[in-house]
Design an enzyme around this catalytic site. Structure first.
Site, PDB file in Angstrom:
ATOM      1  N   SER A 207       1.172  -1.302  -0.134  1.00 17.01           N
ATOM      2  CA  SER A 207       0.126  -0.172   0.387  1.00 17.01           C
ATOM      3  C   SER A 207       0.705   1.074   0.020  1.00 17.01           C
ATOM      4  O   SER A 207       1.830   1.476  -1.130  1.00 17.01           O
ATOM      5  CB  SER A 207      -0.639   0.043   1.202  1.00 17.01           C
ATOM      6  N   GLU A 329      -8.767  -4.907  -4.298  1.00 17.14           N
ATOM      7  CA  GLU A 329      -8.608  -4.159  -3.770  1.00 17.14           C
ATOM      8  C   GLU A 329      -9.606  -3.112  -3.079  1.00 17.14           C
ATOM      9  O   GLU A 329      -9.607  -2.652  -1.940  1.00 17.14           O
ATOM     10  CB  GLU A 329      -7.022  -3.556  -5.004  1.00 17.14           C
ATOM     11  N   HIS A 419      -7.672  -5.770  -0.534  1.00 14.97           N
ATOM     12  CA  HIS A 419      -6.948  -4.982   0.285  1.00 14.97           C
ATOM     13  C   HIS A 419      -5.889  -5.923   1.582  1.00 14.97           C
ATOM     14  O   HIS A 419      -6.754  -6.091   2.146  1.00 14.97           O
ATOM     15  CB  HIS A 419      -6.514  -3.485   0.163  1.00 14.97           C
TER      16      HIS A 419
END
Length: 509
Positions: A207, A329, A419
């Site tokens: 990330s 995601e 995610h």
């Protein structure tokens, strides 16, 4: 938190470890789970008082042996939990520029490869001390060293206040990025003393940490400090121009109530006042959907151009790269406390296109409307398509992946392989409390097996510059991509229709 608990082992006691001499002084480590670890090692001077909002300065030497059994304070941030950042009782402060080194306790005749981890958290939360990133499995399995780095966050690390500086009291931009470079310089200068090879350094992150990786690849000052890179769910487009960044800085100054004397306000505000102003800023940038105000900035100095422009112009460093995203995601950001409206609201997505490339709106939306992938528009915008742009432009060897493994609990939640889910496999968190919840209805055996495979790929890459298993390189003719799932497979040009729909999209400046 149980300091002695390893995610795959029975609890073990902490015992004294070796003393190592660094540029700042001697650090006394500890040993646990067949791993030597040195925690809270300063790699720069404390960025406090006159050094607030300044580029990192050389570490301040200390006398005697420094205790390396405790992690340093986490950067200033909201307390949202220890899993990735700061729990209720986690020490926090501006004196946060420390890192942690872990190494196998068994001796080696040869220097070991080094993996340097940058945490995620949208550049507003995160810490190298989070239990998620202990990495004992990675160290033991890979016969490598793991370095986890604290870097400044939020207003103190990623808002561009340089326009408020003066010759007598300058303020630099991209402070968090500068911190990461300073940490890599520390690794270059010190890691041999810990048994690491300064010529075999892999940077990796997830990330915001992966954005850091792709940004460092485009930052000339970082070139030569690392030799391989792994970007897990990067959002390479979340780097913005100086005009936009300084608008956000002005909004922050107003929220701080410091319009009359911005420099004084910024240099004297308490951490709580800074966090309060940041909350106000986040609530008032609704006219720019799909942006984050705390992000690297193209300042024409440290970062001369956007990472995507650097990759597409052949100016990013051409080290071997593993890069990929997770299957769904954006679905994490539908959860109540994680919501990011551009990722789930068609109205906000339309507004984003109006501010970027309105001519592509209908073309892109047509690829999602009436399909099972409608909820994935935002995640594709932020993470997947910009990562594809890096895959197809990078001049060095590229291995592309998609992480698809899900569990019945994640399916019931509606988020699937969203995610951050690959972290459980990468760091071997199969037996952690969170993983037990996510596999309560099944899937732990598959997660454990995938963790074995993905760790093998990551550490083989760190040691040899190639993944371990069957994994062809990516090119624009075949676009071969490894899909991590219950059974791994390689696909050619997955999501071709969606890729073609996004083709030509460049996002915000």
């Amino acid at each position: 938190m149980d300091e002695s608990r390893d995610m795959r082992s029975r609890p073990q006691a902490l015992t004294p470890g070796p003393e190592i001499k660094t540029t700042g002084g001697v650090v006394r480590g500890i040993t646990t789970h067949d791993v030597h670890t040195w925690r809270g090692v300063p790699y720069a001077a404390p960025p406090v008082d006159d050094l607030r909002l300044r580029a990192p300065q050389p570490v301040v030497p200390w006398e005697g042996a420094r205790d390396g059994s405790r992690y340093g304070p986490v950067p200033i941030q909201e307390r949202i939990g220890e899993f990735i950042g700061a729990g209720r009782h986690t020490p926090m402060g501006e004196d946060c520029l420390t890192l942690n080194v872990s190494a196998p306790s068994t001796p080696s005749d040869e220097p070991r490869p080094v993996m340097v981890w940058f945490y995620g958290g949208a550049f507003v939360v995160g810490a190298s001390s989070a239990p998620t990133y202990r990495g004992y499995d990675v160290v033991r399995r890979g016969e490598c060293l793991l370095v986890t780095v604290n870097y400044r966050l939020g207003a103190l690390g990623y808002l561009d206040f340089s326009g408020y500086g003066t010759p007598e009291r300058p303020i630099e931009s991209n402070l968090g990025l500068r911190d990461q470079i300073a940490a890599l310089e520390w690794v270059r200068d010190n890691i041999a003393a810990f048994g690491g090879d300064p010529g075999q350094v892999t940077v990796f992150g997830e990330s915001a940490g992966a954005i850091s990786v792709t940004t460092l690849m485009a930052t000339p000052a970082a070139h030569g400090l690392f030799h391989r890179a792994i970007a897990e769910s990067s959002a390479p487009g979340m780097v913005f121009g100086q005009e936009r960044a300084r608008g956000w800085a002005a909004g922050f100054v107003s929220a701080l109530g410091a319009d009359d004397d911005p420099l004084r306000g910024l240099t004297t505000a308490t951490p709580d006042e800074l966090l309060a102003a940041a909350r106000i800023l986040r609530e008032t940038i609704g006219d720019q959907p799909g942006t984050i105000p705390t992000a690297p900035v193209v300042d024409g100095d440290l970062l001369p151009e956007s990472p995507l422009d650097a990759f597409e112009g052949g100016r990013a460093v051409d080290v071997p790269l593993i890069i990929g995203t997770n299957d769904t995601e954006g679905r994490l950001f539908e959860l109540p406390r994680m919501r990011m409206d551009v990722l789930v609201s068609e109205e906000r997505a339309s507004q984003m296109f109006a501010l970027t490339q309105p001519e592509l709106r209908d073309q892109v939306l047509a690829a999602y409307e009436g399909t099972a992938h409608r909820k994935d528009l935002g995640g594709d915008y932020m993470f997947w398509y910009p990562s594809v742009r890096v895959m197809q432009a990078h001049r060095g060897p590229v291995w592309a992946y998609r992480y698809d493994l899900t569990t019945p609990v994640l399916n019931l939640m509606g988020v699937r392989a969203t995610h951050g889910m690959e972290l459980y496999a990468v760091f071997g968190l199969v037996d952690s409390g969170a993983a037990r919840v996510l596999t309560a209805l099944g899937g732990r055996r598959h997660l454990r097996a995938l963790s074995e495979r993905i760790q093998a790929d990551w550490v083989h890459f760190a040691r040899h510059g190639t993944p371990a298993g069957h994994w062809p390189t990516y090119d624009t003719d075949t676009r071969l991509t490894k899909i991590f799932d219950r059974t791994d497979r390689v696909e050619s040009d997955p999501r071709r229709e969606r890729r073609l729909a996004w083709q030509g999209f460049r996002g915000y400046d």
